[in-house]
Design an enzyme around this catalytic site. Structure first.
Site, PDB file in Angstrom:
ATOM      1  N   GLU A 550     -12.958 -28.148 -45.333  1.00  0.00           N
ATOM      2  CA  GLU A 550     -13.570 -29.375 -44.814  1.00  0.00           C
ATOM      3  C   GLU A 550     -13.969 -29.205 -43.354  1.00  0.00           C
ATOM      4  O   GLU A 550     -15.031 -29.656 -42.933  1.00  0.00           O
ATOM      5  CB  GLU A 550     -12.597 -30.546 -44.951  1.00  0.00           C
ATOM      6  CG  GLU A 550     -12.291 -30.934 -46.389  1.00  0.00           C
ATOM      7  CD  GLU A 550     -13.520 -31.448 -47.130  1.00  0.00           C
ATOM      8  OE1 GLU A 550     -14.454 -31.932 -46.469  1.00  0.00           O
ATOM      9  OE2 GLU A 550     -13.548 -31.333 -48.367  1.00  0.00           O
ATOM     10  N   ASP A 606     -16.215 -21.628 -48.568  1.00  0.00           N
ATOM     11  CA  ASP A 606     -15.112 -21.186 -49.435  1.00  0.00           C
ATOM     12  C   ASP A 606     -14.498 -19.894 -48.924  1.00  0.00           C
ATOM     13  O   ASP A 606     -13.278 -19.767 -48.820  1.00  0.00           O
ATOM     14  CB  ASP A 606     -15.630 -20.942 -50.865  1.00  0.00           C
ATOM     15  CG  ASP A 606     -15.917 -22.235 -51.605  1.00  0.00           C
ATOM     16  OD1 ASP A 606     -15.421 -23.286 -51.166  1.00  0.00           O
ATOM     17  OD2 ASP A 606     -16.632 -22.190 -52.625  1.00  0.00           O
TER      18      ASP A 606
END
Ligand SMILES: *[C@@H]1O[C@H](CO)[C@@H](O)[C@H](O)[C@H]1NC(C)=O
Ligand SMILES: *[C@@H]1O[C@H](CO)[C@@H](O)[C@H](O)[C@H]1NC(C)=O
Ligand SMILES: *[C@@H]1O[C@H](CO)[C@@H](O)[C@H](O)[C@H]1NC(C)=O
Length: 700
Positions: A550, A606
């Site tokens: 995030e 990621d």
């Protein structure tokens, strides 16, 4: 930056030097993220004492539950170096995604709170919340009342020609009532929200309306059938309301006509953004001239009282041309078809109020959604048990009260004090003395419950304006009005303290632009992602990687083209190209045609998230001994870390939404793992195994 030099092995060297600003920024970011994650996860662990050394099996009930989940979701007979996704998530089509499961678990937590009161004396506000939930669950009373309460509402709006008494109101009056008293916006939506640019003042925003069915695509192969289903649905509504069947056809057809006309003049959101025009500021006076069919001042004034509006008040309009054409359409139809327009507004109102109506209305909507789903191939709206809908509505209407109760149930006092202490000092910037854009160093990270949930303010929570009864529909309407008033009051107060805009049971991390604060809600920091009693490998692998991802998204927003004109993004572009090559080595899942460039930023986040969470975990292990493992899973702590990272990604690959900006779940596991030399080492992957490629990118 000593954090990294300490334990960097030669194979972990990052991509070769790119001197200058960008590299400094990149390094600063790494450090910042690392600090955030260590700080974050440690804060939550504060107060829990770890003893012993060497990984001992964790045999507590929370660990047992986690073990059961891991055993049920994975397939240990698959070789981890060739297909780690199946190794960790092979059975996911049976157990579902962990985020969905956690979201439902959080709803069940709220349900347990609402269904087992009595251990403490209910405050007046709590009484209202429990009362609302109980009357929502009292289906006997709702069925007995039938369509009566809805017919009464229709009469309050002036009635309609198909049934019942009529005292026709002026069009502007009806619209103003619908918007202010019934929470329904038939031709446009109006809401209060801060602007996305400094000084982030809250303003009234005017946006497109929501539609039952998107009737635009005339090229849609089953368009005629979709229309027929919609007509059938409207017919059902009229029958339920005791209307005159001979008139239904005409009114329903007109509503479909208006619906498709409005859909035709909508500009898709992407197109708006492509033209660089997300919204424009216009005064109410200007709006009145552009779209004269509507009495803007009185409609907005009624909806947003006690704000006081004047013709020179500026609103943010998302699509002015839509409003102009909508107004022209209305003016034309108002002359000939005022009655039909009334029916159209009432059909829409029934949709807005449907959660408060009896089972026959719900069934009619379910049927429509199912049929349209079959015809368009889009998934129909999911059918949830009633308690879940009632929990969601109670959460929405009584958020401050339920937030306090939720925190009391899910965050133990020791964690609470740790988080509270931490969140005031979580100013990561102070830990750094680095010369990077101030935008980045000033980011604050907060976790768990918000201050207002820990220190409830009785004034916000008494809901004096909420009237329970006489019917559930009346209760529901009273709650809509009360919530709207609370939202407006909240914005009228001086915008000093940061107000967390995520409810504690939410799972979405929230980034507040004006406050430059990243918030991870309490609902996310729950099993199976986080628990103070879990092995730390699990907390860092799961919760740690979620948090890192995030934060990386925020940095992407700031650093990517347009967001940072002074930045040299050349090195970043090069690194992204490398990632694109790395990911293209994996077979693309069947049936999907991947547009790699659209998922590239997600892939970078990621990959970065895994690398950063791993570094934070290693750092933590150096500082503290006493790691535990899960019994009978036969994974070392580091292996467990990677397993927990993958567990977060588990979902059924066949449910991938083509609109998703993320890679499919198999790639989201395999891409980052193959970029990690530590993964290869700890799972002893042989040369040439799919997850042990000959070259890596290691952007982070
Ligand atoms: C587990 O993986 C093995 C090897 O790929 C496969 O034969 C087996 O069917 C899988 N088991 C389940 C339950 O999917
Ligand atoms: C709105 O109306 C104008 C003329 O009345 C027309 O030229 C324009 O194409 C319409 N816009 C949309 C999006 O349909
Ligand atoms: C609604 O109010 C506006 C502004 O006063 C006016 O121009 C318009 O004609 C009204 N509409 C109807 C149908 O009365």
């Amino acid at each position: 930056i000593s954090w990294f030099s300490a334990q960097r092995s030669p194979e972990e060297e990052p991509i070769p030097a790119q001197d200058g600003w960008w590299q400094k920024t990149l390094r600063a970011l790494k450090t910042l993220l690392l600090f955030s994650i260590i700080l974050g996860v440690s804060l939550l662990l504060w107060g829990y004492v770890f003893q012993g050394c060497g990984p001992s099996p964790c045999k507590t009930p929370v660990c047992q539950d986690l073990l059961d989940l891991y055993l049920a979701s994975g397939n240990s007979s698959v070789a981890p170096c060739t297909d780690f996704f199946s190794f960790a998530c092979g059975n996911t089509n049976r157990i579902g995604s962990p985020f969905q499961a956690l979201a439902e678990e959080n709803k069940r937590r709220v349900r347990r709170i609402l269904e087992t009161p009595g251990s403490w004396h209910l405050a007046p506000g709590e009484e209202k919340a429990f009362g609302f939930y109980n009357s929502c669950m009292n289906t006997g009373a709702i069925e007995a009342a039938g369509a009566g309460p809805l017919r009464q509402v229709i009469e309050e709006l002036g009635g309609w020609p198909i049934s019942g008494n009529r005292t026709p109101l002026d069009f502007n009056q009806t619209l103003s009532l619908l918007m202010s008293q019934y929470g329904h916006f038939p031709f446009f939506r109006a809401y209060l929200q801060p602007l996305p640019t400094p000084p982030y003042l809250p303003v009234i925003q005017i946006d497109q309306p929501e539609f039952d069915v998107l009737l635009k695509q005339k090229q849609e192969p089953n368009y005629a059938q979709i229309l027929r289903e919609y007509l059938t649905y409207l017919n059902r509504l009229v029958t339920l309301l005791g209307g005159d069947p001979s008139q239904v056809q005409e009114h329903a057809s007109f509503s479909i006509f208006i619906n498709s006309q409005l859909n035709q003049i909508l500009r898709p959101g992407e197109q708006q953004r492509a033209q660089g025009k997300v919204f424009e500021m216009v005064t109410i006076d200007q709006l009145q001239r552009v779209a004269p069919a509507i009495d803007w001042l009185s409609c907005l004034q009624a909806t947003f009282a006690p704000m006081s509006l004047s013709p020179s008040y500026r609103v943010a309009v998302h699509d002015l041309e839509y409003l102009k054409n909508m107004s022209q359409l209305l003016e034309k139809e108002l002359l000939k078809h005022r009655d039909f327009l009334q029916s159209h507004m009432i059909f829409g109102l029934v949709r807005t109020l449907s959660p408060a109506l009896d089972s026959q209305f719900q069934e009619a909507r379910r049927l429509l959604s199912q049929k349209v789903g079959e015809l368009t191939g889009r998934p129909p709206m999911p059918v949830h048990p009633r308690w879940m809908m009632c929990v969601e509505k109670t959460e929405a209407f009584f958020e401050p009260t339920l937030a306090t109760l939720f925190i009391r149930e899910t965050f133990r006092p020791s964690t609470q004090s740790a988080v509270r202490e931490g969140s005031s000092s979580a100013d990561v910037a102070r830990l750094l003395s680095l010369h990077v854009p101030s935008q980045l160093t000033q980011l604050q990270v907060k976790m768990g419950p918000s201050e207002w949930a820990l220190k409830p303010d009785p004034a916000r929570q008494d809901y004096e304006d909420v009237q329970l009864g006489p019917s559930f529909l009346q209760t529901f309407l009273s709650c809509i009005r009360s919530r709207q008033a609370r939202v407006i009051q909240g914005f009228l107060q001086p915008f000093s303290n940061h107000r967390w805009q995520v409810p504690p049971w939410g799972l979405k991390a929230y980034y507040s632009i004006p406050d430059h604060v990243m918030v991870f809600p309490a609902g996310l920091l729950q099993p199976p992602f986080f628990h103070p009693g879990y092995p730390r490998a699990v907390n860092f692998g799961a919760a740690g990687s979620i948090m890192a991802r995030e934060l990386l998204h925020i940095f992407n927003q700031i650093l990517l083209p347009g967001g940072c004109p002074a930045c040299d993004t050349h090195a970043l572009q090069k690194a992204l190209l490398c990632l694109e090559r790395l990911y293209s080595a994996f077979p693309s899942p069947k049936g999907t045609s991947l547009d790699a460039s659209s998922t590239l930023l997600g892939d970078a986040a990621d990959t970065g998230a895994l690398a950063i969470a791993l570094k934070a975990y290693k750092k933590r292990l150096v500082l503290f001994r006493g790691e535990t493992i899960l019994p009978s899973l036969d994974l070392s702590p580091r292996q467990l870390f990677f397993r927990s990272y993958a567990q977060v990604m588990c979902r059924d690959p066949s449910t991938q939404d083509p609109q998703d900006i993320h890679s499919p779940p198999t790639l989201r596991v395999h891409g980052p793992l193959s970029d990690s030399p530590a993964f290869t080492r700890h799972f002893r992957c042989p040369e040439g195994a799919l997850l042990n490629p000959s070259s890596r990118c290691q952007l982070w």
